[in-house]
Design an enzyme around this catalytic site. Sequence first.
Site, PDB file in Angstrom:
ATOM      1  N   ASN A  25     -10.629  -4.442  -1.572  1.00 14.40           N
ATOM      2  CA  ASN A  25     -10.526  -3.445  -2.637  1.00 14.40           C
ATOM      3  C   ASN A  25      -9.568  -3.876  -3.734  1.00 14.40           C
ATOM      4  O   ASN A  25      -8.634  -4.633  -3.475  1.00 14.40           O
ATOM      5  CB  ASN A  25     -10.046  -2.116  -2.042  1.00 14.40           C
ATOM      6  CG  ASN A  25     -11.154  -1.385  -1.314  1.00 14.40           C
ATOM      7  OD1 ASN A  25     -12.271  -1.299  -1.798  1.00 14.40           O
ATOM      8  ND2 ASN A  25     -10.858  -0.852  -0.140  1.00 14.40           N
ATOM      9  N   TYR A  84     -14.277  10.019  -2.398  1.00 13.54           N
ATOM     10  CA  TYR A  84     -13.329   9.607  -3.438  1.00 13.54           C
ATOM     11  C   TYR A  84     -13.432  10.485  -4.684  1.00 13.54           C
ATOM     12  O   TYR A  84     -12.499  10.518  -5.486  1.00 13.54           O
ATOM     13  CB  TYR A  84     -13.548   8.143  -3.818  1.00 13.54           C
ATOM     14  CG  TYR A  84     -13.089   7.185  -2.748  1.00 13.54           C
ATOM     15  CD1 TYR A  84     -11.765   6.777  -2.666  1.00 13.54           C
ATOM     16  CD2 TYR A  84     -13.982   6.700  -1.801  1.00 13.54           C
ATOM     17  CE1 TYR A  84     -11.337   5.917  -1.677  1.00 13.54           C
ATOM     18  CE2 TYR A  84     -13.566   5.831  -0.800  1.00 13.54           C
ATOM     19  CZ  TYR A  84     -12.245   5.445  -0.748  1.00 13.54           C
ATOM     20  OH  TYR A  84     -11.832   4.589   0.240  1.00 13.54           O
ATOM     21  N   CYS A  93     -19.152  -2.257   0.513  1.00  9.28           N
ATOM     22  CA  CYS A  93     -18.331  -1.094   0.858  1.00  9.28           C
ATOM     23  C   CYS A  93     -19.028  -0.364   1.985  1.00  9.28           C
ATOM     24  O   CYS A  93     -20.255  -0.400   2.113  1.00  9.28           O
ATOM     25  CB  CYS A  93     -18.176  -0.176  -0.359  1.00  9.28           C
ATOM     26  SG  CYS A  93     -17.170   1.299  -0.064  1.00  9.28           S
ATOM     27  N   HIS A 134     -16.447   3.342  -4.986  1.00  6.50           N
ATOM     28  CA  HIS A 134     -15.563   4.496  -4.805  1.00  6.50           C
ATOM     29  C   HIS A 134     -15.735   5.539  -5.913  1.00  6.50           C
ATOM     30  O   HIS A 134     -14.820   6.325  -6.183  1.00  6.50           O
ATOM     31  CB  HIS A 134     -14.097   4.057  -4.688  1.00  6.50           C
ATOM     32  CG  HIS A 134     -13.824   3.332  -3.400  1.00  6.50           C
ATOM     33  ND1 HIS A 134     -12.561   2.930  -3.027  1.00  6.50           N
ATOM     34  CD2 HIS A 134     -14.651   2.945  -2.390  1.00  6.50           C
ATOM     35  CE1 HIS A 134     -12.626   2.325  -1.850  1.00  6.50           C
ATOM     36  NE2 HIS A 134     -13.897   2.326  -1.454  1.00  6.50           N
ATOM     37  N   ARG A 155       0.827  -1.205   0.000  1.00  2.00           N
ATOM     38  CA  ARG A 155       0.000   0.000   0.000  1.00  2.00           C
ATOM     39  C   ARG A 155       0.863   1.257   0.000  1.00  2.00           C
ATOM     40  O   ARG A 155       0.560   2.222  -0.706  1.00  2.00           O
ATOM     41  CB  ARG A 155      -0.914  -0.001   1.222  1.00  2.00           C
ATOM     42  CG  ARG A 155      -1.736   1.270   1.339  1.00  2.00           C
ATOM     43  CD  ARG A 155      -2.669   1.249   2.520  1.00  2.00           C
ATOM     44  NE  ARG A 155      -3.418   2.499   2.594  1.00  2.00           N
ATOM     45  CZ  ARG A 155      -4.428   2.717   3.427  1.00  2.00           C
ATOM     46  NH1 ARG A 155      -4.800   1.783   4.274  1.00  2.00           N
ATOM     47  NH2 ARG A 155      -5.056   3.877   3.424  1.00  2.00           N
TER      48      ARG A 155
END
Length: 421
Positions: free
Chosen positions: A144, A244, A164, A194, A90
């Site tokens: 995700n 987002y 989500c 998102h 990440r």
Amino acid sequence: MKLTVVGGGSTYTPELIDGFARLRDTLPIEELVLVDPAADRLDLVGGLARRIFAKQGHPGRITTTSDLDAGVQGADAVLLQLRVGGQAARERDETWPLECGCVGQETTGAGGLAKALRTVPVVLDIAERVRRTNPDAWIIDFTNPVGIVTRALLQAGHKAVGLCNVAIGFQRKFAALLGVAPGEVHLDHVGLNHLTWELGVRLGGPDGANVLPKLLAEHGDAVADDLHLPRQVLDRLGVVPSYYLRYYYAHDEVVRELGSKPSRAAEVAEMERRLLKMYGDPALDEKPELLAERGGAFYSEAAVDLAASLLGNGGSPVQVVNTYNNGTLPFLADDAVIEVQARVDASGAVPLAVPDLDPLYAGLIAHVTAYEDLALEAALRGGRDRVFRALLAHPLVGQYEHAEGLTDRLIAHNREHLAWA
């Protein structure tokens, strides 16, 4: 009823456990299995999970294992919440895109594509092993990028629904602002994972009065502050975009911000270090307050509601999920995966009808869906050209020089996770 959580060693898991304990009448779990290859984390999380169940008087049994096949054997539902490559991956997803002047984020843009490429093959392998041991099990995907992962699962013929926490977060926030119970608030939630907008906020049910204009008039400043968007943007749109959308509506501003401070991944890694230390305290028997800063708020309540409905044990008849479009948005293919309100029961999720969308939203949805088509092809088939095409198609990239540079960086940083590289 047996549930299995793959990625059970996540620091998220105590949030899930707390929900299972509090909402045991909605989802009466007899056995909960936490599966994770990281045995040290699994021991810490599993110990806290048992203490939470014991404190709240839940009679269910919690077991832990690193053996996936054993863990999913006989499960009625399998919840996926894994992170291939961990926080280190990440961290890279959030940093190398900035070198090309693009947003560095773990679920969208170039970083999101990297995560999809790492994740889809692993999730499909897990799902196939679930199908071999229990073909009737539902797979609930919280991993995700949820839209792409759910589409991969559905196209492979698995019984899957994507989840989500964005919608339930808005529901709880709006309920607090309006002074009503969360169950009274229903959202006209439309888009892709998102990439969603709240087109309406209804009281009492899906056909209730739309109080979104009142909400924005009286609480627009608070909503805008949460989204880190100017109030006038909300007033001009007349809807509430997911946070987002800031990556699209304020791209250059976000890139400057991200380049001037530590990554979110670095913050989360430090938070996880502290959380795991807390989880090892044998006196701790509830989720710590620090966990609220980790993200995933209300995830447990959404997961319980969805699992209960899919397993025929009640649950809300209408929920926001990720599932096949099937004509709901007429400008998308039937097998596109969208995030909308749907009727959910033991047969699966069926989207509710959606009004004609303003081109401002429909155009971006179509654009990002085209990217997701190419991203899934790259995840399933590999190859530098497919990665480049997906990046060039993404509206947060969209320039060939950026796409070339990002392709090289993506492959270099993820080679160990890409069988074809």
